[in-house]
Design an enzyme around this catalytic site. Structure first.
Site, PDB file in Angstrom:
ATOM      1  N   CYS A 166       0.889  -1.174   0.000  1.00 55.71           N
ATOM      2  CA  CYS A 166       0.000   0.000   0.000  1.00 55.71           C
ATOM      3  C   CYS A 166       0.920   1.216   0.000  1.00 55.71           C
ATOM      4  CB  CYS A 166      -0.913  -0.004   1.227  1.00 55.71           C
ATOM      5  SG  CYS A 166      -1.952  -1.483   1.364  1.00 55.71           S
TER       6      CYS A 166
ATOM      7  N   ALA B  93       1.449   4.407  -1.579  1.00 55.16           N
ATOM      8  CA  ALA B  93       1.358   5.869  -1.659  1.00 55.16           C
ATOM      9  C   ALA B  93       1.523   6.498  -0.279  1.00 55.16           C
ATOM     10  CB  ALA B  93       0.032   6.290  -2.269  1.00 55.16           C
ATOM     11  N   PRO B  94       2.199   7.651  -0.219  1.00 55.09           N
ATOM     12  CA  PRO B  94       2.761   8.453  -1.316  1.00 55.09           C
ATOM     13  C   PRO B  94       4.153   8.052  -1.758  1.00 55.09           C
ATOM     14  CG  PRO B  94       3.002   9.646   0.736  1.00 55.09           C
ATOM     15  CD  PRO B  94       2.279   8.360   1.084  1.00 55.09           C
ATOM     16  N   GLY B  95       4.699   6.954  -1.224  1.00 54.67           N
ATOM     17  CA  GLY B  95       5.957   6.438  -1.727  1.00 54.67           C
ATOM     18  C   GLY B  95       7.168   6.668  -0.855  1.00 54.67           C
ATOM     19  N   GLY B  96       6.986   7.197   0.339  1.00 55.94           N
ATOM     20  CA  GLY B  96       8.129   7.481   1.211  1.00 55.94           C
ATOM     21  C   GLY B  96       8.903   6.238   1.604  1.00 55.94           C
TER      22      GLY B  96
ATOM     23  N   ASP C 215      -5.308  -3.678  -6.052  1.00 52.45           N
ATOM     24  CA  ASP C 215      -5.854  -3.881  -4.710  1.00 52.45           C
ATOM     25  C   ASP C 215      -5.037  -4.962  -4.011  1.00 52.45           C
ATOM     26  OD1 ASP C 215      -7.317  -4.459  -2.443  1.00 52.45           O
ATOM     27  OD2 ASP C 215      -9.250  -4.528  -3.466  1.00 52.45           O
TER      28      ASP C 215
ATOM     29  N   ASP D  20       2.122  -1.474   4.851  1.00 57.16           N
ATOM     30  CA  ASP D  20       1.725  -0.300   5.641  1.00 57.16           C
ATOM     31  C   ASP D  20       0.230  -0.159   5.433  1.00 57.16           C
ATOM     32  OD1 ASP D  20       1.495   2.046   6.981  1.00 57.16           O
ATOM     33  OD2 ASP D  20       2.846   3.200   5.712  1.00 57.16           O
TER      34      ASP D  20
ATOM     35  N   CYS E 266      -0.097   3.233  11.178  1.00 52.45           N
ATOM     36  CA  CYS E 266       0.168   4.490  11.890  1.00 52.45           C
ATOM     37  C   CYS E 266      -0.979   4.750  12.862  1.00 52.45           C
ATOM     38  CB  CYS E 266       0.371   5.648  10.910  1.00 52.45           C
ATOM     39  SG  CYS E 266      -0.949   5.866   9.702  1.00 52.45           S
TER      40      CYS E 266
END
Length: 438
Positions: free
Chosen positions: A267, A269-272, A318, A336, A389
């Site tokens: 999952c 995004a945003p790619g960190g 997905d 994540d 998170c």
């Protein structure tokens, strides 16, 4: 931080109007990030600062509004007042930036810039003058006692924290009512942390290293003492560093990527975290994301950091289903997972206003679906890192325990488990599994 340099890019009255409207969008169920993304570049910094502060100070500002406006004002007026009152409550470390009379004058002027608040100039003027005498009393007069927890959370949220953290729930809320620290991850492909600190020092930017979180060494984390626009950071647009919480930087370290590993960021995004893995080692990466609007952010981050290559694939799909998968097993998987985001409220103060108690059950279901699916995509002896998170055990330890019970070939390895918010990190949960056998 809101400073005069930023303020000059947009008149304060206009910024108050836009921030009040942004809060109205949040109250109707829209993400503040989504609203801010639609603003022009010169509008965003000050509007974000004002709207974030209004949400952080929501409880105290509404105690004061209720004190001086017995009948609940229309939402547009309420939101404008909350933005202006939050400006009075900035302490010295937050950089108040405006004199009392300026806040009152600009808030009244803001009323005149929007049809639905134009009638309320007199009310806003009177209320703010009274509030200012309480929050910023004349010398010699008693000051308004600060509320240790001004952050709004719904009753069910507070009850959850009390139940699970009976001695710490107030500390958690207090930490999340503060502004989040400004933390960088130095791109190790370009600079060591010490080399980048030297660049910061040359630019007059104070910083100090965050050596570890939860006993795990972080080689790239730097805390910037005085937050600033990323445009002022040396080499930011050529990929020298990224903004990333120190707690989030644990993910790539725990997964311990090795050269040649095939890794799935399920999952992404945003790619960190995708980018951090690629900064650490030359590996093959599949970054998967369902949300098409957020998919582009992964590519944008990889472009800025100069990490694109034929070994990196960004795919829309997905993670709870196998339709996107070509059948090749992964060496390592980072999950994540979608969650309540209850651990990152200091960075996203709109979250408590957007979440509903029923969301937790539906998120739990989705997390379990994804865990079950991606486990099938992992090689024997491969590693799966489960991350949220969140500070709610329903999305953390309860899920890890359920997963281990459901999968006899899932061996739990050492990982931090639940991280609570501190001055150096947001709230996260980490569980690491090794696949023993097929």
């Amino acid at each position: 931080m809101l400073d005069q340099k930023t303020a000059q890019s947009l008149p304060l009255s206009e910024a108050i109007t836009i921030a009040a409207q942004a809060i109205g969008e949040v109250m109707s169920g829209r993400s503040l990030t989504e609203v801010l993304d639609q603003l022009d570049a010169h509008e965003r910094p000050i509007v974000q600062s004002l709207s974030f502060d209004a949400l952080r100070k929501w409880v105290r500002s509404h105690e004061l509004i209720k004190q001086f406006v017995p009948k609940t004002p229309p939402p547009e007026v309420d939101h404008l007042l909350s933005v202006a009152i939050a400006l009075f409550m900035r302490d010295g470390t937050e950089g108040k930036g405006y004199a009392t009379h300026t806040i009152v004058d600009q808030a009244v002027r803001a009323c005149g810039e929007y049809d639905q608040t134009m009638y309320a100039k007199g009310l806003v003027n009177a209320v703010l003058r009274k509030v200012s005498l309480i929050l910023q009393p004349p010398e010699g007069k008693p000051s308004y006692p600060p509320d240790p927890i001004s952050m709004y959370v719904p009753a069910w949220w507070r009850a959850n924290l009390k139940r699970n953290y009976s001695k710490l729930w107030q500390t958690i809320l207090f930490a999340q009512a503060k502004r989040a620290p400004f933390i960088l991850r130095v791109n190790q492909k370009q600079y060591t942390r010490e080399q980048y600190q030297a660049l910061l020092n040359d630019a007059g930017i104070a910083s100090f290293p965050i050596e570890s979180v939860a006993g795990i060494t972080l080689p790239s984390a730097l805390l910037i003492t005085n937050p600033m626009p990323v445009s002022e950071l040396p080499g930011f647009y050529s990929g020298a560093a990224s903004v990333q919480d120190a707690g989030a930087q644990l993910a790539a370290i725990l997964l311990n990527p090795q050269p040649g590993d095939l890794i799935l960021d399920a999952c992404a995004a945003p790619g960190g975290k995708t980018a951090h893995l690629l900064e650490l080692v030359d590996c093959q990466m599949v970054a998967l994301e369902l949300d098409g609007a957020r998919l582009g952010k992964i590519g944008g981050n990889l472009d800025r950091l100069r990490l694109h290559s034929e070994k990196v694939k960004v795919i829309r799909g997905d993670a709870s289903k196998a339709a996107w998968w070509d059948g090749t097993l992964f060496d390592k998987i980072l999950l994540d997972a979608p969650c309540s985001a209850s651990g990152i409220v200091s960075r996203h103060p709109d979250i408590p206003f957007l979440r509903r108690e029923a969301d937790i059950k539906s998120l739990q279901k989705k997390q379990r679906e994804i865990l079950t699916q991606v486990w099938k995509m992992l090689k024997p002896a491969g590693l799966l890192l489960y991350v949220t998170c969140s500070v709610f055990p329903e999305e953390g330890e309860e899920q890890a325990a359920w997963f281990a019970q459901q999968h006899g070939n899932a061996l739990r390895l050492d990982a931090p488990g639940q991280l609570l918010p501190t001055e150096a990190n947001d709230g996260f949960y980490y569980a690491l599994f090794k696949k023993n056998g097929p």
